[in-house]
Structures are given as C-alpha cells and as structure tokens.
Design an enzyme around this catalytic site. Structure first.
Site, PDB file in Angstrom:
ATOM      1  N   PHE A   1       0.836  -1.197   0.000  1.00  0.00           N
ATOM      2  CA  PHE A   1       0.000   0.000   0.000  1.00  0.00           C
ATOM      3  C   PHE A   1       0.878   1.257   0.000  1.00  0.00           C
ATOM      4  CE2 PHE A   1      -3.303  -2.845   1.820  1.00  0.00           C
ATOM      5  CZ  PHE A   1      -4.356  -2.496   0.997  1.00  0.00           C
ATOM      6  N   PRO A   2       0.568   2.228  -0.853  1.00  0.00           N
ATOM      7  CA  PRO A   2       1.377   3.454  -0.952  1.00  0.00           C
ATOM      8  C   PRO A   2       1.009   4.444   0.153  1.00  0.00           C
ATOM      9  CG  PRO A   2      -0.404   3.547  -2.539  1.00  0.00           C
ATOM     10  CD  PRO A   2      -0.517   2.208  -1.860  1.00  0.00           C
ATOM     11  N   LYS A   3       1.373   4.115   1.395  1.00  0.00           N
ATOM     12  CA  LYS A   3       0.910   4.876   2.555  1.00  0.00           C
ATOM     13  C   LYS A   3       1.958   5.867   3.044  1.00  0.00           C
ATOM     14  CE  LYS A   3      -2.332   1.404   4.223  1.00  0.00           C
ATOM     15  NZ  LYS A   3      -2.945   0.790   5.394  1.00  0.00           N
ATOM     16  N   LYS A   4       1.470   7.062   3.414  1.00  0.00           N
ATOM     17  CA  LYS A   4       2.306   8.092   4.022  1.00  0.00           C
ATOM     18  C   LYS A   4       1.563   8.652   5.233  1.00  0.00           C
ATOM     19  CE  LYS A   4       4.804  10.755   1.322  1.00  0.00           C
ATOM     20  NZ  LYS A   4       5.221  11.744   0.279  1.00  0.00           N
TER      21      LYS A   4
END
Length: 245
Positions: free
Chosen positions: A114-117
């Site tokens: 998941f491209p999580k920030k």
C-alpha cells in the site's frame, strides 16, 4: 538468538518487537465516504502503470474511518483509488494513501505494498453532512462533503463493488537503493458484512502540495458519492506481475 530462532520469529521489523501483529486483519464498523469524480484522461493514464488499463477517466477519493480493527488499532485513512481493468477483470488501482497510525502504515507497505504516508485525515458527521478532510502537515489538501444519508443505496451493487480486486505496486529497495522487489499485487476484501450504504449530493476540493500531489488528478466533475458502513477482513495479497522478471 540462534539462526533458527531468527527464522522462526522473523516476519516484520523490528525483529524482537514487530511494528504490527500477524493477521488476519478484521475491521468492524469501517466507515467510508467515497466521492467518484471525472478527471483529465491524459494525466490519469500517465500515472497508471502497465499492465493495468484505464477504461474511463475516473478517480475515487476515499475517506475511511477505522475505529475498531484487529492489530492496527483506531485510525483514519484517505487517498485515491483509480478504476482500472487487468486481464479483462475490473477493479481498482490504489494510487496514494494517507493515514495517522504507524502500524497500518508499516504493515500496509511491507505486506501488500500500500502506498501509505503519514498525514492527518478525518471523517465525521457534521450536522447534516458527511465531512472528510485531509491535512498533510499543516496544509489542508482535500475536503470532501456529502449530504448525510439522503438516499439508501443499492446494497447488492455496493457489496459487489467491494468484492472486486484491487491492485498495488509493491516496491522494496535493496541495500544499495535499487529495487529488490517491484511487483503488481492483487488483493480482495473478504467476509464483507454490509451494515448500510447511502448516496447524496457531494463536493470535493483538492489543493496542490509538493509531497502529497492529490491535485495532480484534478476534479472536473463529481460523478457520484457513497457513505458505507461495513465489517470486513483485509485479505492477503498475491503477486500477479513481476516488473523485475
């Protein structure tokens, strides 16, 4: 600690105190505000990686409240999911995600990709309105609103949409900074128990930010909106394409 003990214990970092527990990961009364909008088709296609295909220039901006989840805790999430197709199957490509809790950031990135920030999303009822916001640092980069439970949605269609596949790009770097893993991952939501779903009039405002560029997919027209409450399990993923093979 012996090498065998390392192999037996290792599944996430740090070795002796992992950032997240082993699954399965079950969510109770997970609440969504999803605003679907039409955007610039050329900008959209420039961001979606092959072999995924864009059929329509649509984006789903999601605000998700997860107050009760096993292992990951109490947190809120927001981001953009792009409707795509892969090998003739329709689903969604998760383009970006922002949330306020470390375990699901670490677990989401390391397990599925998941491209999580880290950011500060919110979702709540504001008098007669469902209100979602997303702040990156001190900057408000997204505000979504929808009339509160104006019309009951078709439960079968909503549940069917939740059971479609979602794709992610999982990237794990090597110690020299190059990509050691670069894969297209597919996952599904499982054991979905839908408690309610509604539609209503909606709006979405996005603001430019250098490190959280949600506005690079501009809002040209609001297509639809939905407010959903459900229990579900986040299924584990599988690799469907290896970019380094």
């Amino acid at each position: 600690m012996t090498e065998n003990e390392v192999r037996e214990r290792a599944y996430a970092m740090p070795l002796t105190s992992p950032a997240f527990p082993l699954g399965p990961y079950r969510f109770y009364h997970r609440e969504y505000l999803i605003i679907t909008y039409r955007t610039d088709p050329d900008k959209l296609r420039a961001l979606v990686p092959e072999p995924l295909q864009v059929d329509e220039p649509l984006v789903k901006f999601e605000f998700i409240r997860m107050a009760d989840s096993t292992g990951f805790g109490d947190y809120t999430e927001s981001g953009q999911v792009i409707p795509v197709s892969f090998q003739g199957r329709k689903g969604g490509y998760t383009h970006c995600m922002f949330l306020d809790d470390h375990p699901p950031i670490a677990g989401g990135r390391e397990l599925w990709g998941f491209p999580k920030k880290l950011a500060k999303p919110t979702l709540r009822a504001d008098v007669d309105t469902m209100l979602g916001t997303l702040d990156y640092g001190s900057v408000r980069i997204a505000t979504g609103t929808m009339g509160y439970k104006h019309k009951v949605a078709d439960a079968e269609k909503v549940k069917a949409s939740m059971l479609t596949p979602t794709w992610l790009i999982k990237i794990i770097p090597h110690v020299d900074g190059t990509a050691r893993i670069c894969e297209l991952v597919e996952y599904y939501l499982e054991d979905v128990d839908l408690h309610g779903a509604w539609t209503g009039p909606a709006s979405l405002t996005l603001a430019s930010h250098a490190l959280a560029p949600v506005a690079e997919l501009p809002v040209l027209e609001i297509v639809s909106a939905s407010h959903i409450i459900a229990d579900l399990t986040l299924g584990m993923g599988k690799v469907v394409h290896d970019y380094l093979a």
